[in-house]
Design an enzyme around this catalytic site. Structure first.
Site, PDB file in Angstrom:
ATOM      1  N   CYS B 180       0.965  -0.975   0.050  1.00  0.00           N
ATOM      2  CA  CYS B 180      -0.071  -0.044  -0.100  1.00  0.00           C
ATOM      3  C   CYS B 180       0.712   1.215   0.094  1.00  0.00           C
ATOM      4  CB  CYS B 180      -0.827   0.081   1.092  1.00  0.00           C
ATOM      5  SG  CYS B 180      -1.731  -1.618   1.602  1.00  0.00           S
ATOM      6  N   HIS B 320      -3.060   7.988   5.570  1.00  0.00           N
ATOM      7  CA  HIS B 320      -3.293   6.801   5.067  1.00  0.00           C
ATOM      8  C   HIS B 320      -4.743   6.325   5.370  1.00  0.00           C
ATOM      9  CE1 HIS B 320      -1.855   3.071   3.257  1.00  0.00           C
ATOM     10  NE2 HIS B 320      -2.006   2.543   4.353  1.00  0.00           N
ATOM     11  N   GLU B 331      -1.634   5.449  13.338  1.00  0.00           N
ATOM     12  CA  GLU B 331      -1.462   6.653  12.386  1.00  0.00           C
ATOM     13  C   GLU B 331      -1.561   7.922  13.218  1.00  0.00           C
ATOM     14  OE1 GLU B 331      -3.485   6.847   8.737  1.00  0.00           O
ATOM     15  OE2 GLU B 331      -2.049   8.658   8.027  1.00  0.00           O
ATOM     16  N   LYS B 352      -9.673   7.424   1.431  1.00  0.00           N
ATOM     17  CA  LYS B 352     -10.153   6.336   1.496  1.00  0.00           C
ATOM     18  C   LYS B 352     -11.684   6.110   2.028  1.00  0.00           C
ATOM     19  CE  LYS B 352      -5.767   3.857   1.450  1.00  0.00           C
ATOM     20  NZ  LYS B 352      -4.719   5.126   2.210  1.00  0.00           N
ATOM     21  N   HIS B 357      -9.629   1.571  -0.941  1.00  0.00           N
ATOM     22  CA  HIS B 357      -8.001   1.584  -0.959  1.00  0.00           C
ATOM     23  C   HIS B 357      -7.462   1.053  -2.339  1.00  0.00           C
ATOM     24  CE1 HIS B 357      -4.136   0.762   0.374  1.00  0.00           C
ATOM     25  NE2 HIS B 357      -4.257   0.432   1.539  1.00  0.00           N
ATOM     26  N   PHE B 416       1.833  -2.951   4.038  1.00  0.00           N
ATOM     27  CA  PHE B 416       1.732  -4.364   4.563  1.00  0.00           C
ATOM     28  C   PHE B 416       3.298  -4.700   4.582  1.00  0.00           C
ATOM     29  CE2 PHE B 416      -2.467  -6.346   4.690  1.00  0.00           C
ATOM     30  CZ  PHE B 416      -2.447  -6.782   5.882  1.00  0.00           C
TER      31      PHE B 416
END
Lengths: 431, 429
Positions: B180, B320, B331, B352, B357, B416
C-alpha cells in the site's frame, strides 16, 4: 547535480545459486569453469517442454535461521527463503552483528523481486470443492462458501514481492529505507542503484541489497514456457546456455538469492571492515526500439557518473541472456560503447553458469565479477564455442584471465526494454 | 544547492471519476465510490463490495487501444492516467523535450491472474481423497489452457514498460511494489532521481486493481476487509470507532515530476513542489504495524526534516487512514508524536473513506488530492465518521468539506510488511 562526498562500498557477499551456497563455493565453480545447469529435480517436470534449469537441489531455509526464527519459514515462499538465507550469509561475510553493530534507523534493505507463484497444494482443496465438470470454469459461489475458508489465513503474505525486504528488516531490525523493485531482469541492479543513492544522500549507513527469484515450480514453469524464449536443449543441459554463441537457442532459467552489504565508506573504515569494492556509477534507461540504444545510454550514464572512460574497464559483465534477438542487440550496444577500445575489452556472461535468475539475476552476476576482482582472475564464459559473427563482442572463454584494470561494468536489461548498468571499482589495498 | 522537483501534470482514473477534477469535486461532495463487486460474482464471498472504476474506455485516451487487450486493468488504467498527466503537462507529443532525460517510476501492481483456468487445472490434477496433485498432468494441461500473452502481462514490470513504449519515455524506468506504500514510494524515489540528476522529468505514480477473486480471497483470509455488506457505502469509516477493515478500490494516479529550472524554462504550469520525502521500515511484524507507531513517526519526522519546514507550516494531512482498527490508531499516534499539541490544529482526512483503498495506487491519488487542496482551498472530508474513537482524537474533517487555505500538505502511506512513506508538497513560492 547533488554533490555528495559520501562513498558506497561493498563489504559483504551472500550468494546462493546452482553453483554454490556461499561465495567461496561459487568462486570455486567459476574459477574451475563448472556450470550448474542440470535436469530439474525438485519437482516432476516431465509434463513441460523445458526440463532443465540452474537449480539448487538441496536448499534448506532452516539452516540459515536461529531455532526460534524458523517458524517464520511457513510464511515465506522459496524466493523469500533464498533472500533471507543470502542476507544471513552477507551479514556473516561483512562480520556484522546488526543488533550490536548498527544503528537500526540507519540500516536499510532494498531488493529486486518478482511475481511468486502459489504452491499449488495450498489451493488444491479450495480448487477441488469449487471446480465444475466444464474445463476452465470454477463455481464462484462454492469458492466463496467452501473454497476460500479452507486456505491458510496468511496465504497471500507468503507470496508478496516486498516480503523479502520485510522479513529481512524484521529479522535484523533494519528500520531504515526499505524498498522492493519489481522490474524483472533488471530489478536487483536497480535496487543496487537506488541503495547507492540512498547511502550517498545520507539516508542510511548500511544496507542489505539483493535480489532473489525462483521460477522452478510447476505454475511458474508453465508460465515461463509459454512466454519466454527458453532453450529446449533438454538432452544437453550443461551446454544449453550459450551467450553470444552462434548455436544459442534461448535462455535457461535459474534460481538463487544474492545479498550484498553496501556501506558508507567511512562507516566501513571505522569498523575496520574488509572492503571488496566501491560502487562508483549507476545508470538506467529504456530501450523503446529494443535496438541496444538503451544499453548504450545506461552504460554511458554509469561511466559518466564514475568519471571513467570505456578503456578504463577491465571487463564487461554482460546480460548475455542467450536468446537469439537480445544477444544481438546487446552486442551491438556494447560495441557502440567499447568497440574502439584497444586492446578489446573482454565480455563475461555469468548466465552460462547459473542461468537467468530474473529479479535476482543482476546482483548474482555482479557478485561473480566482484569475486573476480577480489581474486584477481576473470573466469571464462561457458559454451561460447562458435562466436556469432553477428555479435561484435569478444567473449572471454576458457581458463581465468588475470584482472588488468580496477573497474568493471555490469549491464542488464529486460526483454520489454528496461536497462540498467553499474560501475564497480576495486579499491587497491582494501580488497 | 540540490535540484528542486515540481509537479507539472496530473492524471487520475478513480472510483470517484476518471479525471483529476472529478476525483477532487466528488470528494468535496463527500460521495462514496463503493458498490457491489462487478468484476466477478462475489455474492458468496465474505466481502461482496468494492469501489470500482466506472465508464472506462481506454480508446478515449489513446489510439490503437487494442494493443493492451491482453493487459490487466492495472496497465489500462495506467496508460489512461499517464496520457492525462502528459497532456496536462504539455508533454504528450514525442518531440517535446529530450525523451532520454524523461523516465518512469511506478508503484504499480500485478496483472490479474487467470483464476478460472488456474483453479480448474489444479482441481483436475488433484485427487482430494489422497490429497495428491499430479504435477506432470497440471503442467501438460496448463501448457494448453493458459494464454501466453495474458500470462506475461501479469508480470510486474510490464506496466512501466508499456507506458515508456507508448509515450516514448526513454529515461530510467523503475517499478516498486511495496504493497500500500508503493506509489508514494515511487514518487519519493523518482524525486530523488531528479535531485541526483539522473533525469529531468519523471512520470510517476501507480496503478492497481485487486478486485478479483484471488485478491478478495487473500484479503478476506487476512480479515483485513470490511464485511459490512448491509451498508457498503458506510463500510469505509476511517478513525470511526466502528470501523471494521478497509474497502478495496482500484485505479491509477500519475504525476509529472520535473526539475524546477527545466519547468521554468519551458514555461510549464507548476502545480506544486515536492518538498519532503521520508522512508522507513517498521521492522516489527509481517502482519501488524508497530504499536507505538515507531516507523510511521520516524517517517513523518524524516520527511519534515527533508522539507526544512517547521511543524506550523503543515496545513493539511491526507492520512493513510485505511479504516482498519490498527492503522487508524497507530497513524493518529504517530502524527501526535511528531506534531505534539500542534497535531490538534491540523485537519487530517482520509480519501479512502470515499475511494476505498487503491492499494499500490493509493498514495499517488491521495497526493494528487493534496495538490488540489492547495490550489482550491477546500479540504475533502472523512465520510462515515459517526462514532468517535477515544484513541483517534484529531480533527478528521468529519463528513463535510471545509474551506481552508493550505500552503503545505503532508500525505502518509504505510505498506503491509512495514514500509512507511511520507510525502510533503507545497505551493510554488
Amino acid at each position: 547535480m547533488a554533490a555528495s562526498s559520501r562513498r558506497a562500498v561493498l563489504t559483504g557477499i551472500g550468494v546462493l545459486n546452482a553453483i554454490g551456497l556461499d561465495h567461496s563455493s561459487v568462486w570455486t565453480s567459476l574459477s574451475q569453469g563448472r556450470g550448474g545447469i542440470r535436469p530439474i529435480q525438485t519437482f516432476d517436470a516431465s509434463g513441460l517442454p523445458v526440463r532443465i534449469a540452474g537449480e539448487i537441489p538441496s536448499f534448506d531455509g532452516k539452516a540459515y535461521l536461529e531455532k526460534e526464527q524458523r517458524k517464520g519459514l511457513r510464511m515465506m515462499a522459496r524466493p523469500i527463503q533464498l533472500a533471507v538465507a543470502a542476507a544471513q550469509k552477507a551479514l556473516e561475510d561483512a562480520r556484522i552483528n546488526p543488533k550490536k553493530d548498527l544503528d537500526p534507523t540507519r540500516f536499510g534493505v532494498e531488493f529486486g523481486s518478482g511475481l511468486m507463484a502459489t504452491d499449488l497444494t495450498e489451493i488444491a482443496d479450495a480448487a477441488s470443492v469449487s471446480a465444475t465438470p466444464q474445463p476452465g470454469v470454477v463455481d464462484l459461489h462454492r469458492w466463496g462458501e467452501k473454497g476460500l475458508p479452507v486456505i491458510q489465513p496468511l496465504w497471500m503474505l507468503k507470496y508478496l514481492p516486498n516480503m523479502m525486504a520485510c522479513h529481512i528488516s524484521i529479522l535484523h531490525d533494519a528500520q531504515g529505507p526499505n524498498n522492493t523493485i519489481t522490474e524483472s531482469d533488471v530489478a536487483s541492479l536497480l535496487a543496487l542503484s537506488e541503495a547507492y543513492h540512498i547511502v550517498r544522500r545520507n539516508g542510511a549507513d548500511f544496507m542489505l541489497v539483493g535480489g532473489a527469484e525462483s521460477k522452478l515450480n510447476p505454475l511458474s514453469m508453465v508460465r515461463q514456457c509459454l512466454f519466454e524464449p527458453l532453450s529446449h536443449r533438454n538432452d544437453d543441459p550443461a551446454h544449453a546456455c550459450r551467450p553470444f554463441d552462434r548455436d544459442r537457442d534461448g535462455l535457461v532459467l535459474g534460481e538463487g538469492g544474492t545479498v550484498l552489504a553496501l556501506e558508507d565508506l567511512e562507516h566501513a573504515r571505522r569498523r575496520g571492515a574488509r572492503i571488496y569494492a566501491e560502487v562508483t556509477g549507476v545508470g538506467a534507461s529504456f530501450d523503446s526500439g529494443r535496438s541496444g540504444q538503451g544499453v548504450v545510454r545506461a552504460i554511458s550514464a554509469a561511466l559518466r557518473m564514475a568519471q571513467i572512460a570505456p578503456s578504463d574497464v577491465d571487463h564487461i559483465n554482460a546480460h548475455g541472456l542467450a536468446s537469439i534477438p537480445s544477444d544481438l542487440y546487446e552486442a551491438r550496444g556494447l560495441y557502440e560503447v567499447f568497440g574502439k577500445c584497444q586492446p578489446t575489452i573482454p565480455v563475461f556472461a555469468p548466465k552460462s553458469y547459473i542461468g537467468n535468475l530474473g529479479a535476482g539475476g543482476g546482483v548474482a552476476e555482479l557478485a561473480a565479477s566482484v569475486l573476480a576482482m577480489h581474486h584477481g582472475q576473470l573466469p571464462g564464459t561457458l559454451n561460447h564455442e562458435h562466436p556469432d559473427p553477428e555479435c561484435p563482442v569478444t567473449v572471454h572463454t576458457g581458463a581465468p584471465r588475470p584482472v588488468q584494470r580496477d573497474h568493471f561494468v555490469k549491464v542488464g536489461f529486460t526483454q520489454n526494454g528496461q536497462c540498467a548498468a553499474v560501475v564497480i571499482k576495486r579499491i587497491p589495498g582494501e580488497g | 544547492m540540490r535540484r528542486r522537483v515540481v509537479i507539472t501534470g496530473m492524471g487520475a482514473i478513480t472510483p470517484l471519476g476518471n479525471t483529476v477534477k472529478e476525483l477532487y469535486e466528488n470528494q468535496l461532495q463527500g460521495r462514496s465510490g463503493v458498490g457491489a463487486i462487478q468484476a466477478f460474482d462475489a455474492t458468496r464471498f465474505p466481502t461482496k463490495f468494492a469501489a470500482h472504476i466506472k465508464d472506462f474506455d481506454l480508446a478515449r485516451y489513446v489510439p490503437a487501444a487494442e494493443r493492451w487487450k491482453y493487459s490487466g486493468v492495472n496497465t489500462r488504467f495506467a496508460v489512461a492516467a499517464a496520457q492525462q498527466a502528459l497532456a496536462d503537462a504539455g508533454l504528450l507529443s514525442h518531440d517535446r523535450g529530450d525523451r532520454t532525460r524523461f523516465g518512469v517510476y511506478l508503484g504499480s501492481g500485478e496483472g490479474i491472474q487467470d483464476f478460472q483456468n488456474l483453479m480448474s487445472l489444479v482441481a483436475h490434477a488433484y485427487d482430494p481423497q489422497a490429497r495428491k496433485l499430479t504435477v506432470a498432468q497440471f503442467c501438460r494441461e496448463g501448457m494448453n489452457a493458459f494464454h501466453a500473452e495474458c500470462e506475461s502481462e501479469q508480470e510486474l514490470h510490464t506496466t512501466a514498460a508499456h507506458i515508456a513504449t507508448a509515450f516514448q519515455l526513454e529515461g530510467p524506468n523503475y517499478n516498486c511494489l511495496t504493497a500500500c506504500a508503493a506509489s508514494s514510494q515511487a514518487i519519493g524515489e523518482a524525486t530523488e532521481l531528479i535531485r541526483e540528476g539522473e533525469a529531468d522529468l519523471m512520470l510517476s505514480g501507480g496503478s492497481h486493481s485487486m478486485i478479483h477473486p484471488m485478491g478478495v480471497t487473500g484479503f478476506n483470509l487476512l480479515t483485513a476487509l470490511s464485511t459490512n455488506n448491509e451498508e457498503p457505502q458506510k463500510a469505509s469509516r476511517p478513525f470511526d470507532q466502528r470501523r471494521d477493515g478497509f474497502v478495496l478500490g482500484e485505479g491509477a494516479g500519475m504525476l509529472i515530476l520535473e526539475e524546477l529550472e527545466h519547468a521554468r524554462r519551458r514555461g510549464a504550469t507548476i502545480y506544486a513542489e515536492v518538498e519532503g520525502y521520508g522512508t522507513t521500515a517498521d521492522a516489527f511484524r509481517v502482519t501488524d504495524s508497530h504499536p507505538d507507531g515507531r516507523g510511521a513517526a520516524a517517517c513523518i519526522r524524516d520527511a519534515m526534516k527533508d522539507s526544512g519546514l517547521s511543524l506550523e507550516d503543515i496545513g493539511y494531512i491526507n492520512a493513510h487512514g485505511t479504516s482498519t482498527q490498527v492503522n487508524d490508531r497507530v497513524e493518529t499516534l504517530a502524527i501526535k508524536k511528531i506534531f505534539g499539541e500542534q497535531a490538534y490544529r491540523i485537519p487530517v482526512s482520509s480519501s479512502k473513506s470515499m475511494l476505498g483503498h487503491l492499494i499500490a495506487a493509493a498514495g499517488a491519488v491521495e497526493l494528487i488530492t493534496c495538490v488540489m487542496v492547495m490550489h482550491h482551498g477546500v479540504l475533502p472530508p472523512t465520510i462515515n465518521y459517526e462514532y468517535p474513537d477515544p484513541e483517534c482524537d484529531l480533527d478528521y474533517v468529519p463528513n463535510v468539506a471545509r474551506e481552508k487555505r493550505v500552503r503545505h500538505a503532508l500525505s502518509n502511506s504505510f505498506g503491509f510488511g512495514g514500509q512507511n512513506i511520507t510525502l510533503i508538497v507545497g505551493l510554488p513560492a
